[in-house]
Design a protein around this motif. Structure first.
Motif, PDB file in Angstrom:
ATOM      1  N   ASP A  28     -14.842   4.413 -28.598  1.00 49.05           N
ATOM      2  CA  ASP A  28     -13.531   4.996 -28.863  1.00 49.05           C
ATOM      3  C   ASP A  28     -13.645   6.478 -29.200  1.00 49.05           C
ATOM      4  O   ASP A  28     -13.153   6.954 -30.227  1.00 49.05           O
ATOM      5  N   THR A  29     -14.347   7.197 -28.310  1.00 46.68           N
ATOM      6  CA  THR A  29     -14.533   8.638 -28.470  1.00 46.68           C
ATOM      7  C   THR A  29     -14.513   9.293 -27.093  1.00 46.68           C
ATOM      8  O   THR A  29     -14.450   8.603 -26.079  1.00 46.68           O
ATOM      9  N   SER A  30     -14.599  10.596 -27.050  1.00 48.70           N
ATOM     10  CA  SER A  30     -14.522  11.300 -25.769  1.00 48.70           C
ATOM     11  C   SER A  30     -15.860  11.292 -25.032  1.00 48.70           C
ATOM     12  O   SER A  30     -16.921  11.128 -25.650  1.00 48.70           O
ATOM     13  N   LEU A  31     -15.782  11.510 -23.729  1.00 41.69           N
ATOM     14  CA  LEU A  31     -16.971  11.600 -22.892  1.00 41.69           C
ATOM     15  C   LEU A  31     -17.853  12.764 -23.343  1.00 41.69           C
ATOM     16  O   LEU A  31     -19.078  12.642 -23.388  1.00 41.69           O
ATOM     17  N   ASP A  32     -17.234  13.881 -23.697  1.00 38.87           N
ATOM     18  CA  ASP A  32     -17.987  15.047 -24.179  1.00 38.87           C
ATOM     19  C   ASP A  32     -18.743  14.730 -25.466  1.00 38.87           C
ATOM     20  O   ASP A  32     -19.877  15.164 -25.649  1.00 38.87           O
ATOM     21  N   ASP A  33     -18.099  13.973 -26.362  1.00 43.06           N
ATOM     22  CA  ASP A  33     -18.765  13.599 -27.621  1.00 43.06           C
ATOM     23  C   ASP A  33     -19.991  12.731 -27.357  1.00 43.06           C
ATOM     24  O   ASP A  33     -21.040  12.908 -27.971  1.00 43.06           O
ATOM     25  N   VAL A  34     -19.862  11.774 -26.420  1.00 43.25           N
ATOM     26  CA  VAL A  34     -20.992  10.898 -26.087  1.00 43.25           C
ATOM     27  C   VAL A  34     -22.123  11.717 -25.473  1.00 43.25           C
ATOM     28  O   VAL A  34     -23.289  11.559 -25.846  1.00 43.25           O
ATOM     29  N   SER A  35     -21.776  12.613 -24.552  1.00 45.54           N
ATOM     30  CA  SER A  35     -22.800  13.458 -23.926  1.00 45.54           C
ATOM     31  C   SER A  35     -23.526  14.293 -24.968  1.00 45.54           C
ATOM     32  O   SER A  35     -24.758  14.405 -24.943  1.00 45.54           O
ATOM     33  N   GLU A  36     -22.786  14.870 -25.886  1.00 41.57           N
ATOM     34  CA  GLU A  36     -23.385  15.700 -26.932  1.00 41.57           C
ATOM     35  C   GLU A  36     -24.256  14.865 -27.870  1.00 41.57           C
ATOM     36  O   GLU A  36     -25.354  15.283 -28.249  1.00 41.57           O
ATOM     37  N   MET A  37     -23.785  13.657 -28.232  1.00 40.14           N
ATOM     38  CA  MET A  37     -24.594  12.790 -29.101  1.00 40.14           C
ATOM     39  C   MET A  37     -25.909  12.423 -28.424  1.00 40.14           C
ATOM     40  O   MET A  37     -26.967  12.454 -29.058  1.00 40.14           O
ATOM     41  N   LEU A  38     -25.851  12.057 -27.145  1.00 37.92           N
ATOM     42  CA  LEU A  38     -27.069  11.684 -26.414  1.00 37.92           C
ATOM     43  C   LEU A  38     -28.049  12.851 -26.359  1.00 37.92           C
ATOM     44  O   LEU A  38     -29.242  12.687 -26.624  1.00 37.92           O
ATOM     45  N   ARG A  39     -27.533  14.055 -26.012  1.00 41.66           N
ATOM     46  CA  ARG A  39     -28.414  15.239 -25.967  1.00 41.66           C
ATOM     47  C   ARG A  39     -29.036  15.510 -27.333  1.00 41.66           C
ATOM     48  O   ARG A  39     -30.223  15.807 -27.435  1.00 41.66           O
ATOM     49  N   SER A  40     -28.239  15.397 -28.383  1.00 42.36           N
ATOM     50  CA  SER A  40     -28.729  15.644 -29.739  1.00 42.36           C
ATOM     51  C   SER A  40     -29.790  14.618 -30.143  1.00 42.36           C
ATOM     52  O   SER A  40     -30.832  14.973 -30.703  1.00 42.36           O
ATOM     53  N   LEU A  41     -29.547  13.349 -29.842  1.00 50.09           N
ATOM     54  CA  LEU A  41     -30.500  12.288 -30.188  1.00 50.09           C
ATOM     55  C   LEU A  41     -31.804  12.448 -29.406  1.00 50.09           C
ATOM     56  O   LEU A  41     -32.885  12.167 -29.927  1.00 50.09           O
ATOM     57  N   GLU A  42     -31.713  12.894 -28.163  1.00 46.14           N
ATOM     58  CA  GLU A  42     -32.913  13.157 -27.371  1.00 46.14           C
ATOM     59  C   GLU A  42     -33.674  14.364 -27.914  1.00 46.14           C
ATOM     60  O   GLU A  42     -34.898  14.332 -28.057  1.00 46.14           O
ATOM     61  N   LYS A  43     -32.951  15.415 -28.245  1.00 44.00           N
ATOM     62  CA  LYS A  43     -33.569  16.643 -28.767  1.00 44.00           C
ATOM     63  C   LYS A  43     -34.272  16.376 -30.103  1.00 44.00           C
ATOM     64  O   LYS A  43     -35.344  16.908 -30.362  1.00 44.00           O
ATOM     65  N   ARG A  44     -33.658  15.522 -30.935  1.00 39.29           N
ATOM     66  CA  ARG A  44     -34.235  15.195 -32.243  1.00 39.29           C
ATOM     67  C   ARG A  44     -35.324  14.120 -32.136  1.00 39.29           C
ATOM     68  O   ARG A  44     -35.850  13.665 -33.131  1.00 39.29           O
ATOM     69  N   LYS A  45     -35.646  13.715 -30.910  1.00 34.99           N
ATOM     70  CA  LYS A  45     -36.688  12.720 -30.629  1.00 34.99           C
ATOM     71  C   LYS A  45     -36.387  11.359 -31.275  1.00 34.99           C
ATOM     72  O   LYS A  45     -37.289  10.631 -31.670  1.00 34.99           O
ATOM     73  N   ILE A  46     -35.098  11.038 -31.379  1.00 37.26           N
ATOM     74  CA  ILE A  46     -34.690   9.705 -31.821  1.00 37.26           C
ATOM     75  C   ILE A  46     -34.654   8.793 -30.598  1.00 37.26           C
ATOM     76  O   ILE A  46     -35.150   7.677 -30.636  1.00 37.26           O
ATOM     77  N   ILE A  47     -34.081   9.291 -29.501  1.00 37.30           N
ATOM     78  CA  ILE A  47     -34.190   8.605 -28.210  1.00 37.30           C
ATOM     79  C   ILE A  47     -35.430   9.187 -27.545  1.00 37.30           C
ATOM     80  O   ILE A  47     -35.473  10.371 -27.226  1.00 37.30           O
ATOM     81  N   LEU A  48     -36.429   8.346 -27.328  1.00 36.99           N
ATOM     82  CA  LEU A  48     -37.701   8.809 -26.772  1.00 36.99           C
ATOM     83  C   LEU A  48     -37.803   8.588 -25.272  1.00 36.99           C
ATOM     84  O   LEU A  48     -38.681   9.149 -24.621  1.00 36.99           O
ATOM     85  N   GLY A  49     -36.958   7.745 -24.713  1.00 39.89           N
ATOM     86  CA  GLY A  49     -37.008   7.482 -23.283  1.00 39.89           C
ATOM     87  C   GLY A  49     -36.119   6.309 -22.931  1.00 39.89           C
ATOM     88  O   GLY A  49     -35.569   5.635 -23.808  1.00 39.89           O
ATOM     89  N   TYR A  50     -35.968   6.085 -21.639  1.00 40.90           N
ATOM     90  CA  TYR A  50     -35.168   4.981 -21.118  1.00 40.90           C
ATOM     91  C   TYR A  50     -36.072   4.205 -20.161  1.00 40.90           C
ATOM     92  O   TYR A  50     -36.787   4.800 -19.372  1.00 40.90           O
ATOM     93  N   SER A  51     -36.045   2.888 -20.240  1.00 38.90           N
ATOM     94  CA  SER A  51     -36.918   2.126 -19.351  1.00 38.90           C
ATOM     95  C   SER A  51     -36.229   0.860 -18.858  1.00 38.90           C
ATOM     96  O   SER A  51     -35.272   0.383 -19.470  1.00 38.90           O
ATOM     97  N   ALA A  52     -36.749   0.347 -17.758  1.00 38.52           N
ATOM     98  CA  ALA A  52     -36.252  -0.895 -17.178  1.00 38.52           C
ATOM     99  C   ALA A  52     -37.262  -2.005 -17.462  1.00 38.52           C
ATOM    100  O   ALA A  52     -38.457  -1.757 -17.546  1.00 38.52           O
TER     101      ALA A  52
END
Length: 165
Positions: A28-52
């Motif tokens: 329940d938020t904007s697309l821009d907010d989600v994009s910014e959160m993902l970039r921030s989490l990746e930059k802060r090394k909280i999200i380390l990668g995506y895998s299948a």
């Protein structure tokens, strides 16, 4: 970390392929907010990668051999297990490494093309490290469930438990 970021992490941990648009609707938020959160989490090394998660038994290629190696080590003063753990996880064969409680100190997950390749790794690289006292190897024979995903289960059919008197 705010509540929306935590909620986002829980969603992508369960299903990493969700589109940012779908994530925005679910949060329940904007697309821009989600994009910014993902970039921030990746930059802060909280999200380390995506895998299948892939069921390699259904693909016509030779499967890798996976082994779990229990390792007993002598920790070093001032650095504990960290120094030997760092030496071990730098080997390309090592897929995962955990500090454990119990009889053994470290649990190392190794992948190789054959059992002999893993045996060579243990005898030539792992057991020759100064801090390593002993190792015990366990070879993975069949994967039933990994990261919450059940392998070999058909989507069709009746999966109810049989109850009999």
């Amino acid at each position: 970390m705010n509540d929306k970021e935590q909620e986002l992490l829980l969603l992508i941990e369960k299903e990493g392929r969700m589109s940012e648009d779908k994530l925005a609707k679910m949060l329940d938020t904007s697309l821009d907010d989600v994009s910014e959160m993902l970039r921030s989490l990746e930059k802060r090394k909280i999200i380390l990668g995506y895998s299948a998660i892939i069921d390699w038994t259904k693909v016509n290629v030779s499967e890798a051999v996976t082994a779990m190696i229990d390792v007993k080590v002598t920790p070093k003063r001032g650095v504990g297990f960290d120094e030997v753990a760092e030496r071990i996880y730098r080997f390309k064969e090592v897929k995962a490494l955990y500090l454990m409680s119990g009889t053994y100190d470290l649990s190392v997950v190794i992948e190789g093309r054959s059992m002999s390749e893993i045996a060579n790794f243990v005898s030539e690289k792992l057991s020759t490290l100064d801090s390593v006292i002993s190792t015990t190897s366990h070879f993975q024979l069949k994967k039933y469930k990994h990261d919450g995903v059940v392998f070999g289960e058909d989507d069709e059919g009746d999966h109810r438990m049989v109850v009999s008197p």
